[in-house]
Scaffold this active site. Structure first.
Site, PDB file in Angstrom:
ATOM      1  CG  HIS A  64      49.740  58.164  17.000  1.00  0.00           C
ATOM      2  ND1 HIS A  64      48.677  57.811  18.130  1.00  0.00           N
ATOM      3  CD2 HIS A  64      49.808  57.314  16.658  1.00  0.00           C
ATOM      4  CE1 HIS A  64      48.323  56.265  17.934  1.00  0.00           C
ATOM      5  NE2 HIS A  64      49.856  56.249  17.304  1.00  0.00           N
ATOM      6  CG  HIS A  97      51.776  55.336  14.413  1.00  0.00           C
ATOM      7  ND1 HIS A  97      51.696  54.663  15.847  1.00  0.00           N
ATOM      8  CD2 HIS A  97      51.869  55.786  13.725  1.00  0.00           C
ATOM      9  CE1 HIS A  97      53.029  55.297  15.950  1.00  0.00           C
ATOM     10  NE2 HIS A  97      53.343  55.249  14.761  1.00  0.00           N
ATOM     11  CG  ASP A 143      46.998  51.170  15.165  1.00  0.00           C
ATOM     12  OD1 ASP A 143      47.598  52.306  14.463  1.00  0.00           O
ATOM     13  OD2 ASP A 143      46.393  50.709  16.008  1.00  0.00           O
ATOM     14  CG  HIS A 144      45.653  55.354  15.493  1.00  0.00           C
ATOM     15  ND1 HIS A 144      44.870  55.603  16.890  1.00  0.00           N
ATOM     16  CD2 HIS A 144      46.620  54.409  16.157  1.00  0.00           C
ATOM     17  CE1 HIS A 144      45.612  54.374  18.258  1.00  0.00           C
ATOM     18  NE2 HIS A 144      46.369  53.975  17.331  1.00  0.00           N
TER      19      HIS A 144
HETATM   20 ZN   LIG Z   1      50.975  54.495  17.336  1.00  0.00          ZN
END
Ligand SMILES: [Zn+2]
Length: 252
Positions: free
Chosen positions: A52, A54, A56-57
């Site tokens: 997804h 966000h 941090d990804h």
């Molecule tokens: Zn997340």
């Protein structure tokens, strides 16, 4: 909010092909570790599969694209949010993606974010679960940014119905007994919902006061997260027809 940091998973096949689940943040030590792991496995990075959008990804995406120019990047679209400089390959629910020499089934599991997917390795029963679960903690539902508690609960039920053998999350340790954790998550949210209803019944009508009445002795630094969670519950109760937000939150 990332606990001990981010997990990414490198799946390298005997065919010399490898896939990375989640892109990390571009942290130099992560990129060095990835390079070493690919060398050790004698594999090239062909695919980056992102759970997804966000930060941090996905923040590692441009770094990976520079280091591995032949890699393809896969993600479920999140219109207005996907800004990374790569040509994303979209993933539909139920589609297969190849990781190494094994197929993974894409499961659209919204709720934590609208674009969230998990990857199911059906032969072993393992599910790469992204941010659906974090052992020892609960998961943030950012109501103000596309989070949806009702969808999140449906996604947890969906995982539970697949009877996974292990969950491999993006934060925290591997979950060896998924059914126990998923049922505990569902119970926890039902309890929170009852607490929100009780707070409304007691006359609390704004998110801050409801959060204070539920989360006793909360570290002030965590209050914004508590408010997000209360808001997520209120939005769900509203869509269930149980509360209204006209002139403050109250029960119907
Ligand atoms: Zn997340």
């Amino acid at each position: 909010m990332t606990g001990s940091g981010n997990n990414t998973y490198l799946l390298a096949g005997g065919n010399g092909s490898a896939a990375l689940i989640d892109a990390g943040t571009g942290e130099p030590r992560h990129l060095a570790d990835l390079d070493a792991a690919l060398t050790k496995a004698r594999a090239r990075l062909d695919r980056v599969l992102v759970t997804h959008g966000h930060r941090d990804h996905v923040d590692g995406v441009p770094h990976l694209a520079r280091a591995y120019p032949s890699a393809s990047f896969f993600k479920r679209p999140w219109p207005g949010e996907d800004s990374q400089p790569v040509a994303w390959q979209p993933m539909g629910d139920g589609e297969s993606v190849i990781a190494g020499d094994e197929p993974l089934t894409v499961l659209h599991t919204p709720g934590h974010s609208p674009d969230h997917v998990a990857f199911w390795h059906e032969p072993s029963g393992a599910i790469f679960a992204g941010d659906l679960v974090v052992l020892g903690s609960s998961v943030m539902i950012h109501s103000s940014r596309g989070g949806n508690l009702a969808q999140y609960l449906a996604s947890l039920e969906r995982l539970l119905a697949l009877a996974p053998t292990r969950l491999l999350p993006a934060h925290g340790p591997i979950v060896p007994d998924p059914a126990t954790l998923l049922k505990a998550y569902l119970d926890h949210r039902r309890l929170r919902e009852q607490q929100v209803i009780a707070a409304l019944r007691a006359g609390y009508s704004d998110v801050q006061r409801i959060a204070e009445s539920i989360y006793d002795d909360l570290d002030p630094a965590l209050m914004p997260a508590a408010r997000e969670n209360v808001r997520a519950h209120l939005d769900k109760l509203k869509s269930d027809g149980m509360v209204t937000d006209e002139a403050g939150w109250r029960l119907r």
